[in-house]
Motif scaffolding. Structure first.
Motif, PDB file in Angstrom:
ATOM      1  N   ASP A   8     -11.159   1.904  43.176  1.00  0.00           N
ATOM      2  CA  ASP A   8     -11.822   2.434  44.381  1.00  0.00           C
ATOM      3  C   ASP A   8     -12.083   1.370  45.447  1.00  0.00           C
ATOM      4  OD1 ASP A   8     -13.808   1.240  42.961  1.00  0.00           O
ATOM      5  OD2 ASP A   8     -15.038   3.043  42.704  1.00  0.00           O
ATOM      6  N   GLU A  11     -10.275   1.836  48.795  1.00  0.00           N
ATOM      7  CA  GLU A  11     -10.540   2.956  49.701  1.00  0.00           C
ATOM      8  C   GLU A  11     -10.981   2.423  51.066  1.00  0.00           C
ATOM      9  OE1 GLU A  11     -11.962   6.175  46.314  1.00  0.00           O
ATOM     10  OE2 GLU A  11     -13.395   5.512  47.821  1.00  0.00           O
ATOM     11  N   SER A  13     -11.549   3.607  55.479  1.00  0.00           N
ATOM     12  CA  SER A  13     -11.511   4.623  56.542  1.00  0.00           C
ATOM     13  C   SER A  13     -10.963   3.924  57.765  1.00  0.00           C
ATOM     14  CB  SER A  13     -12.911   5.119  56.868  1.00  0.00           C
ATOM     15  OG  SER A  13     -13.385   5.841  55.786  1.00  0.00           O
ATOM     16  N   SER A  23      -8.913   8.699  55.863  1.00  0.00           N
ATOM     17  CA  SER A  23      -9.300   7.834  54.745  1.00  0.00           C
ATOM     18  C   SER A  23      -8.019   7.491  54.026  1.00  0.00           C
ATOM     19  CB  SER A  23     -10.216   8.577  53.771  1.00  0.00           C
ATOM     20  OG  SER A  23     -11.399   8.925  54.417  1.00  0.00           O
ATOM     21  N   ARG A  25      -6.837   6.075  50.347  1.00  0.00           N
ATOM     22  CA  ARG A  25      -7.367   5.786  49.003  1.00  0.00           C
ATOM     23  C   ARG A  25      -6.265   5.935  47.968  1.00  0.00           C
ATOM     24  NH1 ARG A  25      -7.288  10.419  46.362  1.00  0.00           N
ATOM     25  NH2 ARG A  25      -7.753  12.397  47.378  1.00  0.00           N
ATOM     26  N   LEU A  77      -1.002   5.321  47.385  1.00  0.00           N
ATOM     27  CA  LEU A  77      -2.108   5.585  48.309  1.00  0.00           C
ATOM     28  C   LEU A  77      -1.885   6.900  49.021  1.00  0.00           C
ATOM     29  CD1 LEU A  77      -2.171   2.085  50.061  1.00  0.00           C
ATOM     30  CD2 LEU A  77      -3.766   2.897  48.305  1.00  0.00           C
TER      31      LEU A  77
END
Ligand SMILES: CC(C)(COP(=O)(O)OP(=O)(O)OC[C@H]1O[C@@H](n2cnc3c(N)ncnc32)[C@H](O)[C@@H]1OP(=O)(O)O)[C@@H](O)C(=O)NCCC(=O)NCCS
Length: 178
Positions: A8, A11, A13, A23, A25, A77
């Motif tokens: 994580d 991740e 934005s 976003s 991720r 991703l």
């Protein structure tokens, strides 16, 4: 199912050049329905450019394969946004590394409604950042000769682009060591 610890920390934005708030991720194993929704809106051309074959829908086996990720070795991703309270996938970057983890092959896919708005560029940027951070030295990809967008994006990002007459496609190669 291969699924090591979900990374994580990757991740982010961001806002794309075309003004889309997204976003980015790592793909999650429960993203399969969102991935199928993305596939439903892809044009035949986009599917052909990405998979080098004509496909209507990924088979169950293909979908399972696409969702099966070793997060320690590979980087997959998704760029997502929220529409009417529901997350949707706009694009996917995939880097599948060879067993030595020094080289890997990438692919990119952005849904037709969001192409040309900078989503692919952001996905590629973040994917290459992760690759470099992990010590991947060489990233390779392949694009069909008519795929001007991918070739332009690759050149802009510093890939060397070379014609591969056996594959009838362009090889895109970037050395991340420097
Ligand atoms: C190729 C693809 C991933 C690029 O993603 P994208 O989000 O559409 O591209 P971006 O908006 O980030 O554009 C990146 C660069 O590509 C170039 N570009 C974008 N649209 C273009 C077009 N219609 N014609 C030529 N070049 C174009 C520009 O140089 C742009 O950079 P700039 O915005 O700084 O000018 C996406 O179009 C796609 O999914 N296509 C179908 C599948 C595919 O081709 N996958 C690649 C196989 S590996």
């Amino acid at each position: 199912m291969i699924m090591r610890t979900y990374p994580d920390k990757y991740e982010i934005s961001t806002i794309t050049k075309g003004g889309l708030k997204v976003s980015i991720r790592p793909l999650r194993v429960d993203d399969a329905p969102l991935f199928e929704d993305l596939f439903d809106i892809l044009s035949p051309r986009t599917i052909y450019y990405r998979f080098f074959m004509r496909l209507k829908k990924p088979s169950k086996e293909m979908l399972a394969k696409l969702m099966q990720i070793d997060h320690d070795r590979d980087a997959v991703l998704v760029a997502t946004d929220i529409k009417e309270g529901r997350e949707r996938i706009l694009g996917v970057f995939r880097l599948m590394c060879y067993p030595d983890r020094k080289e890997g092959e990438f692919s990119l896919l952005v849904g037709d409604p969001w192409q040309g708005k900078g989503v692919g560029a952001k996905l590629l940027e973040h994917g290459l950042y992760i690759a470099k951070e992990r010590g991947v030295e060489l990233v390779l990809g392949m694009a069909l000769p008519e795929n001007k967008t991918m070739l332009a994006l690759a050149r802009k990002r510093g890939f060397a682009v070379r014609w591969d007459s056996d594959a009838c496609a362009y090889d895109m190669i970037i050395d991340l060591k420097s």
